[in-house]
Structures are given as C-alpha cells and as structure tokens.
Design a protein around this motif. Sequence first.
Motif, mmCIF file in Angstrom:
data_model
loop_
_atom_site.group_PDB
_atom_site.id
_atom_site.type_symbol
_atom_site.label_atom_id
_atom_site.label_comp_id
_atom_site.label_asym_id
_atom_site.label_seq_id
_atom_site.Cartn_x
_atom_site.Cartn_y
_atom_site.Cartn_z
ATOM 1 N N LEU A 49 26.400 5.207 122.384
ATOM 2 C CA LEU A 49 27.889 5.087 122.247
ATOM 3 C C LEU A 49 28.725 3.858 122.338
ATOM 4 O O LEU A 49 29.306 3.201 121.442
ATOM 5 N N LEU A 50 28.009 2.973 123.494
ATOM 6 C CA LEU A 50 28.375 1.622 123.684
ATOM 7 C C LEU A 50 28.406 0.585 122.382
ATOM 8 O O LEU A 50 29.017 -0.173 121.814
ATOM 9 N N ALA A 51 26.928 0.744 121.781
ATOM 10 C CA ALA A 51 26.586 -0.323 120.660
ATOM 11 C C ALA A 51 27.040 0.283 119.433
ATOM 12 O O ALA A 51 27.600 -0.614 118.673
ATOM 13 N N ALA A 52 27.282 1.677 119.262
ATOM 14 C CA ALA A 52 27.994 1.918 117.832
ATOM 15 C C ALA A 52 29.372 1.630 118.063
ATOM 16 O O ALA A 52 29.929 1.168 117.067
ATOM 17 N N GLU A 53 30.130 1.937 119.082
ATOM 18 C CA GLU A 53 31.705 1.469 119.281
ATOM 19 C C GLU A 53 31.552 -0.118 118.923
ATOM 20 O O GLU A 53 32.691 -0.268 118.133
ATOM 21 N N ALA A 54 30.854 -0.846 119.634
ATOM 22 C CA ALA A 54 30.877 -2.132 119.377
ATOM 23 C C ALA A 54 30.455 -2.735 117.813
ATOM 24 O O ALA A 54 31.286 -3.681 117.495
ATOM 25 N N ALA A 55 29.796 -2.067 117.194
ATOM 26 C CA ALA A 55 29.522 -2.318 115.933
ATOM 27 C C ALA A 55 30.682 -2.175 115.007
ATOM 28 O O ALA A 55 31.259 -2.995 114.161
ATOM 29 N N LEU A 56 31.568 -0.984 115.291
ATOM 30 C CA LEU A 56 32.853 -0.873 114.657
ATOM 31 C C LEU A 56 33.862 -1.987 114.906
ATOM 32 O O LEU A 56 34.600 -2.459 114.307
ATOM 33 N N ARG A 57 33.796 -2.196 116.198
ATOM 34 C CA ARG A 57 34.971 -3.115 116.690
ATOM 35 C C ARG A 57 34.731 -4.619 116.240
ATOM 36 O O ARG A 57 35.439 -5.314 115.989
ATOM 37 N N ALA A 73 25.851 16.431 119.547
ATOM 38 C CA ALA A 73 26.990 17.019 119.671
ATOM 39 C C ALA A 73 27.992 16.389 120.163
ATOM 40 O O ALA A 73 28.954 15.847 119.730
ATOM 41 N N GLY A 74 27.801 16.028 121.671
ATOM 42 C CA GLY A 74 28.472 15.306 122.397
ATOM 43 C C GLY A 74 29.042 13.919 121.733
ATOM 44 O O GLY A 74 30.095 13.375 122.075
ATOM 45 N N LEU A 75 27.924 13.253 121.220
ATOM 46 C CA LEU A 75 28.040 11.950 120.811
ATOM 47 C C LEU A 75 29.148 11.996 119.647
ATOM 48 O O LEU A 75 29.890 11.172 119.244
ATOM 49 N N ALA A 76 28.758 12.986 118.866
ATOM 50 C CA ALA A 76 29.720 13.086 117.512
ATOM 51 C C ALA A 76 31.176 13.426 117.996
ATOM 52 O O ALA A 76 31.897 12.911 117.192
ATOM 53 N N VAL A 77 31.549 14.150 119.041
ATOM 54 C CA VAL A 77 32.800 14.125 119.258
ATOM 55 C C VAL A 77 33.402 12.777 120.057
ATOM 56 O O VAL A 77 34.641 12.513 119.742
ATOM 57 N N VAL A 240 26.270 -3.458 124.384
ATOM 58 C CA VAL A 240 27.290 -3.933 123.647
ATOM 59 C C VAL A 240 27.073 -5.174 122.582
ATOM 60 O O VAL A 240 27.484 -5.197 121.575
ATOM 61 N N GLN A 241 26.420 -6.155 123.288
ATOM 62 C CA GLN A 241 26.188 -7.203 122.639
ATOM 63 C C GLN A 241 25.143 -6.936 121.320
ATOM 64 O O GLN A 241 25.339 -7.376 120.362
ATOM 65 N N ALA A 242 24.226 -6.117 121.606
ATOM 66 C CA ALA A 242 23.347 -5.751 120.426
ATOM 67 C C ALA A 242 24.192 -4.935 119.357
ATOM 68 O O ALA A 242 24.018 -5.100 118.174
ATOM 69 N N GLY A 243 25.046 -3.917 119.953
ATOM 70 C CA GLY A 243 25.970 -3.444 118.750
ATOM 71 C C GLY A 243 26.970 -4.329 118.082
ATOM 72 O O GLY A 243 27.001 -4.498 116.699
ATOM 73 N N ILE A 244 27.489 -5.361 118.835
ATOM 74 C CA ILE A 244 28.204 -6.411 117.966
ATOM 75 C C ILE A 244 27.534 -7.165 116.896
ATOM 76 O O ILE A 244 27.866 -7.425 115.803
ATOM 77 N N VAL A 245 26.193 -7.615 117.377
ATOM 78 C CA VAL A 245 25.319 -8.404 116.522
ATOM 79 C C VAL A 245 25.017 -7.484 115.448
ATOM 80 O O VAL A 245 25.202 -7.865 113.957
ATOM 81 N N THR A 246 24.587 -6.205 115.617
ATOM 82 C CA THR A 246 24.398 -5.422 114.290
ATOM 83 C C THR A 246 25.592 -4.880 113.313
ATOM 84 O O THR A 246 25.216 -5.115 112.136
ATOM 85 N N GLY A 247 26.680 -4.942 113.943
ATOM 86 C CA GLY A 247 27.967 -4.906 112.988
ATOM 87 C C GLY A 247 28.026 -6.166 112.337
ATOM 88 O O GLY A 247 28.521 -5.953 111.016
ATOM 89 N N LEU A 248 27.946 -7.210 112.848
ATOM 90 C CA LEU A 248 28.110 -8.486 111.943
ATOM 91 C C LEU A 248 27.123 -8.527 110.886
ATOM 92 O O LEU A 248 27.391 -8.900 109.853
ATOM 93 N N CYS A 249 25.982 -8.282 111.122
ATOM 94 C CA CYS A 249 24.908 -8.265 110.187
ATOM 95 C C CYS A 249 25.051 -7.273 109.159
ATOM 96 O O CYS A 249 25.042 -7.354 107.799
ATOM 97 N N ALA A 250 25.853 -6.185 109.348
ATOM 98 C CA ALA A 250 26.008 -5.080 108.466
ATOM 99 C C ALA A 250 27.071 -5.541 107.452
ATOM 100 O O ALA A 250 27.460 -5.333 106.272
#
Length: 300
Positions: A49-57, A73-77, A240-250
Amino acid sequence: MSGRAAEAATTVTSALLREWPLPPPGSGKESRGRTLVVGGSTRTPGAVLLAAEAALRSGAGKLQVATTRTTAAGLAVALPEALVLPLPETPGGGIDASAGEEDGELADLAGQADAVLLGVGAVGEPDVCALLEAVVPPLSTTVVLDALGLAAVTRDETFLHHLDGRAVLTPNATELAIVLGAEPEDVERDTAGAAVELARRSRCAVVAGGGTSWIAAPDGRLWSDPSGGAGLGVSGSGDVQAGIVTGLCARGAEPVQAALWGAYLHGRAGDRLATEVGRLGFLARELPAQVPRVLAEVEV
C-alpha cells in the motif's frame, strides 16, 4: 570499498534536478506509464500500500498491484485507483512461486508495465527468489528491487545484467551488507563506497543509506542527499522511497535520474513533515502526500 568514495560525491539539490528535468507528463494516464508493484504477505500487506500510493503520488499514471490472495481484497478497497491481482500463497503467507508461471496473468502484467517493483513486504526468501527468477528474465522494462527482492541479486550479481542498466536497487544499510557479502560495520563506515560497488557489480542504479542517501550509477558516478533526517528511520519509509522511484521510472525517467529524484523527493517529504509534525514521530504513511508538493517546489 575504498572509504574515499564519499569525497567524490555530488550533492543533490533542486537546482541540479532542474537541470535534469523529468519527462513531460502528458495529458492522460497512459502517457505517464504503467506501474506494477509485486509483493506483500499476510503479515506485511501495508508495505505494498505504501509503495503503490507513493508511485501514484510521484506522478505515475496507471497502477497495478499483485499480492497475496488473502490480502488482495482489502488492498483493493484501500487502493481504489489500482487493479489488484490476487496471487496464490505459501503456507507462510507469502506469494507462491507458481504465480510467476510464464503464461500466467502476473507475467502478462509485468510484460506490459513500464516499471515493475518487486520485493516490498515479501516474505520467504526461497519463494521470492523463485518468483523473481521466473518473472524478471523475460522483461525488457525497468525493474526496481527492494527489500527481499534483493535476494535474487545476492544469489547472482548478474541477475539484472540483461536489462542494460534499466534497473534500480533500493537497499537499506543491512540489505546492502547482505547483498555485498560484507560486514555491516564496514558498510556503515563507508556506505558510499558500498553503493558504488553494488552499482558496479549489478550494473544497476543504487539508492542506499540512512541519514544521508547515496545514489550510485553503474559507471561510478555518485551523489549524496542529506535531506530527510532521523525521522525517515521508521517502518515503511523504504517502501515509500521504492514506490517513488518506481513511479518516476514509469513516467519515463532514466533509472539513475529516477534514483536521484526519488531520493530527493523522499528526503524533502521527510523535511516537510519534520517541520509540521516534529523531527521524530511522523509516519511513513504520511510521506506520499508530501511528494506532489515537493515536486511542485522543484519544478517551479
């Protein structure tokens, strides 16, 4: 590790980042890339959840998540913006390696993604390595490995060589020592040199460190980022940091560029929370919301 690497490092500043701007965002979600986050377990579902939101942010356009069937299911919500793929589980609550089958849905999502993050919140090293060994070799997209995902590089430092530099590793100090087979105290004493060595061996960009982040390129270039402070030493901060890096790569950033921007955005988000909340005591879940504000400050 020579112990002298830090002396050659360039400090990351907003001015430096403005000289290396991120790709234009475009007007639609597809233009900002597809991000896939693979990880989690029944014990650590929040890491995804932390990484995924960070990628979007960080500006990524389309988000996909693959995690254990029990927690999907909980993560999808919690992440209504994402496609969430439930994967078979091990008895220990991790992702079963069978999820990586060549003709499976995970392989299909990974092949279509612009950036894939693997390892956040994952448990069970043999299963994680088997999953990565099935999913990663066919990929030509950008790959980011965090946490237990680094075990594949620990086993084989050439694991990501086929990507020709289109990869980023985001170890903490303990993980950095394990991957290099070094003594933790040696890595603590010369984290900069350890980051340079891992980048050289793996042919990947590397973001490592604690109070100071060290960003190393495979060609030996090195940067330091002292922002963030002690408050970033908290559970989930690395996700969070890993998610940010991944989002920027995307979004289309080069791996080294994404590593530089990611370290700065993460650190400055921590600085903002230190001012608003206190030097210690802010939570990793509070970091992603600060990232768009830091991006706006840099891109003015």
